[in-house]
Write an enzyme that holds these catalytic residues in place. Structure first.
Site, PDB file in Angstrom:
ATOM      1  N   ARG A 122       0.839  -1.617  -0.062  1.00 41.04           N
ATOM      2  CA  ARG A 122      -0.021  -0.400  -0.097  1.00 41.04           C
ATOM      3  C   ARG A 122       0.975   1.226  -0.113  1.00 41.04           C
ATOM      4  O   ARG A 122       1.036   1.652   0.712  1.00 41.04           O
ATOM      5  CB  ARG A 122      -1.048   0.062   1.400  1.00 41.04           C
ATOM      6  CG  ARG A 122      -2.870  -0.170   0.798  1.00 41.04           C
ATOM      7  CD  ARG A 122      -3.309  -2.344   1.492  1.00 41.04           C
ATOM      8  NE  ARG A 122      -4.327  -2.262   0.407  1.00 41.04           N
ATOM      9  CZ  ARG A 122      -5.522  -2.074   0.964  1.00 41.04           C
ATOM     10  NH1 ARG A 122      -4.883  -2.080   2.399  1.00 41.04           N
ATOM     11  NH2 ARG A 122      -6.376  -1.661   0.422  1.00 41.04           N
ATOM     12  N   GLN A 127      -0.403   2.116  -6.487  1.00 42.37           N
ATOM     13  CA  GLN A 127      -2.345   2.782  -5.718  1.00 42.37           C
ATOM     14  C   GLN A 127      -2.500   2.004  -7.230  1.00 42.37           C
ATOM     15  O   GLN A 127      -4.004   1.431  -6.920  1.00 42.37           O
ATOM     16  CB  GLN A 127      -2.302   3.838  -5.908  1.00 42.37           C
ATOM     17  CG  GLN A 127      -2.147   4.122  -4.007  1.00 42.37           C
ATOM     18  CD  GLN A 127      -2.745   5.525  -3.834  1.00 42.37           C
ATOM     19  OE1 GLN A 127      -2.871   6.693  -4.698  1.00 42.37           O
ATOM     20  NE2 GLN A 127      -2.603   6.052  -2.556  1.00 42.37           N
ATOM     21  N   ASP A 130      -3.386  -1.246  -6.606  1.00 40.62           N
ATOM     22  CA  ASP A 130      -4.468  -2.226  -5.649  1.00 40.62           C
ATOM     23  C   ASP A 130      -5.943  -3.169  -6.029  1.00 40.62           C
ATOM     24  O   ASP A 130      -7.095  -2.075  -5.917  1.00 40.62           O
ATOM     25  CB  ASP A 130      -4.813  -1.204  -4.500  1.00 40.62           C
ATOM     26  CG  ASP A 130      -5.061  -1.202  -3.296  1.00 40.62           C
ATOM     27  OD1 ASP A 130      -5.589  -2.682  -3.218  1.00 40.62           O
ATOM     28  OD2 ASP A 130      -5.171  -0.272  -2.250  1.00 40.62           O
ATOM     29  N   SER A 133      -8.235  -2.510  -3.068  1.00 43.01           N
ATOM     30  CA  SER A 133      -9.393  -1.240  -2.671  1.00 43.01           C
ATOM     31  C   SER A 133     -10.123  -1.460  -3.408  1.00 43.01           C
ATOM     32  O   SER A 133     -11.528  -0.974  -3.351  1.00 43.01           O
ATOM     33  CB  SER A 133      -7.957  -0.531  -2.573  1.00 43.01           C
ATOM     34  OG  SER A 133      -7.777  -0.417  -1.665  1.00 43.01           O
ATOM     35  N   TYR A 229      -1.732  -0.612   8.347  1.00 45.06           N
ATOM     36  CA  TYR A 229      -3.173  -1.896   8.857  1.00 45.06           C
ATOM     37  C   TYR A 229      -3.598  -1.983  10.146  1.00 45.06           C
ATOM     38  O   TYR A 229      -2.383  -1.823  10.581  1.00 45.06           O
ATOM     39  CB  TYR A 229      -2.708  -3.264   8.063  1.00 45.06           C
ATOM     40  CG  TYR A 229      -3.086  -3.816   6.646  1.00 45.06           C
ATOM     41  CD1 TYR A 229      -4.480  -3.489   6.024  1.00 45.06           C
ATOM     42  CD2 TYR A 229      -2.194  -3.398   5.229  1.00 45.06           C
ATOM     43  CE1 TYR A 229      -4.562  -3.608   4.685  1.00 45.06           C
ATOM     44  CE2 TYR A 229      -2.495  -4.127   4.360  1.00 45.06           C
ATOM     45  CZ  TYR A 229      -3.921  -3.922   4.061  1.00 45.06           C
ATOM     46  OH  TYR A 229      -3.703  -4.563   2.508  1.00 45.06           O
TER      47      TYR A 229
END
Ligand code: NAD
Length: 381
Positions: A122, A127, A130, A133, A229
């Site tokens: 992350r 990004q 990901d 997500s 996290y």
């Protein structure tokens, strides 16, 4: 370099790993893309759409597996599919490396190169890759729509000639990617939203969506790891959260739970007693069902009714929105593949800050340390 996409085999799966817009990008990188006939059908992509984007289409699954240099999937391919790949082939997908490490043993022992979308770091550079997500965004959105259509009430406050209708109250547990999307969607539909998370940073994000963040004193413990996290909490801290949740569950019409801790079972947040205190007709949607669930009564993959409270525990809500779920996933995959392709050839650089961490098994017998530890743990009786 030959990239192969097959029909996904798990029942109920509707997504496809690559859609035409990404295939155009991969073809521009001098890759050859071959799609198994029908692979995009549930996501409304025809074989002809793929051909138009520059891919070829084949019905010979076995031959595709044997000739693939890169197999791109959503779900971890079946053991018999992995067995058909040639040594050195690359597999990319949601491989469940930390929660089902034993299933990846053949990948390691057969000398395949495997990249797990769950292990994508992350960091800003990753990004666009990901996929967790992406899928969490779809699931959080869809959970609210499922709740709204199932609830025996409306979401918004309405002022009508027959008087005022009060808004529904939604409680969201876990305000990460899925939770924040659920909050935003529920707010758009006019519900009053409360949310709870153990990470302090989540509070600001919840408030920015005009929802109320429920705070509890967890005794000053560290709730976040260095990658942002949540950590697995002590039983005492978990219990403080459960008490707060039980109190707010009584006034909730809908509870959407999304709390997860990577590589660990989902924390139990909504107890049987808390459900017993909920209003008749209210609804729980447990998005953490694939890792055991946040609600004590959840039955993964099923919907049950307990004392007039409906508890849904869908395992693959993203598959109920296959067009956009496939599009987002495909973009994530194409962005990652761009790191593995150089002049139309496969080049795996484990020193790369994204490629290295995402790698489960790589050249020269490399095995990801977290996966090796999980494998060892799963082998101990
Ligand atoms: P996740 O799916 O692992 O967990 C969902 C949420 O559950 C998290 O917000 C977590 O804090 C929460 N949770 C865990 N245990 C809990 C408990 N006992 N009680 C209440 N809540 C609990 O996480 P996620 O949604 O994938 O993302 C987690 C974090 O990563 C967030 O901060 C998110 O913004 C961040 N993130 C960063 C990037 C990036 O590229 N920088 C990308 C995506 C997400």
């Amino acid at each position: 370099m030959k990239i192969v996409v097959l029909n996904e085999t798990p029942s109920g799966e509707t997504r496809v790993a690559l859609v035409p817009e990404s295939i155009r990008k991969l073809v521009a990188l001098k890759a050859e893309v071959v799609i198994e006939s029908g692979a995009g059908a549930h996501a409304f992509v025809s074989d002809a759409d793929y051909q138009e984007a520059g891919a070829s289409v084949s019905s010979d699954r076995q031959q595709l597996l044997e000739s693939a240099e890169v197999l791109v999937a959503i779900n971890r391919p079946r053991a018999l599919d992995l067995a058909a790949l040639k040594k050195g082939a690359v597999v990319i997908g949601f491989l469940r490396p930390l929660d089902e490490p034993a299933a990846l043993e053949p990948v390691v022992s057969r000398g395949l190169n495997a990249f797990a979308m769950e292990l994508m770091p992350r960091i800003t550079r990753a990004q666009s890759m990901d996929a967790l997500s992406s899928m969490a965004t779809v699931a959080g959105y869809k959970a609210v729509l499922v709740a709204a259509s199932h609830l025996p009430r409306m979401f918004p406050m309405l002022m009508t000639a027959a008087g005022t209708v009060s808004p529904s109250r939604v409680l969201v547990l876990g305000a990460g990617v899925a939770g924040l999307q659920a909050i935003a969607t529920a707010r758009r539909l006019g519900a009053v939203v409360d949310a709870y998370d153990v990470r302090a940073a989540a509070g600001e994000q919840v408030r920015s969506l005009a929802a109320t963040f429920l705070e509890v004193d967890l005794g000053g413990i560290q709730t976040e790891d260095k990658s942002g996290y949540a950590r697995e909490l002590t039983e005492e801290a978990l219990q403080r959260g459960r008490d707060l949740i039980a109190k707010h569950a009584r006034s909730a019409d809908v509870i959407i739970t999304t709390a997860q801790v990577p590589g660990r079972p989902a924390p139990l947040l909504l107890t049987e007693e808390a459900v017993a205190g909920m209003k008749p007709g209210s609804l729980v949607i447990d998005l953490a069902a694939s890792t055991g669930g946040n609600c004590a009564l959840s039955k993964p993959g099923e919907t049950i009714v307990h004392n007039q409270v409906t508890i849904m525990a869908p395992l693959n809500l993203a598959a109920s929105t296959p067009v956009h779920a496939s599009q987002l996933y495909s973009r994530n995959i194409a962005a990652f593949l761009a790191l593995l392709i150089q002049d139309g050839q496969l080049k795996i650089d484990l020193n790369d800050t994204v490629v290295g961490p995402a790698c489960v098994a790589g050249p020269g017998g490399y095995v990801n340390a977290r996966v090796a530890a999980a494998l060892e743990q799963s082998a101990t009786p």
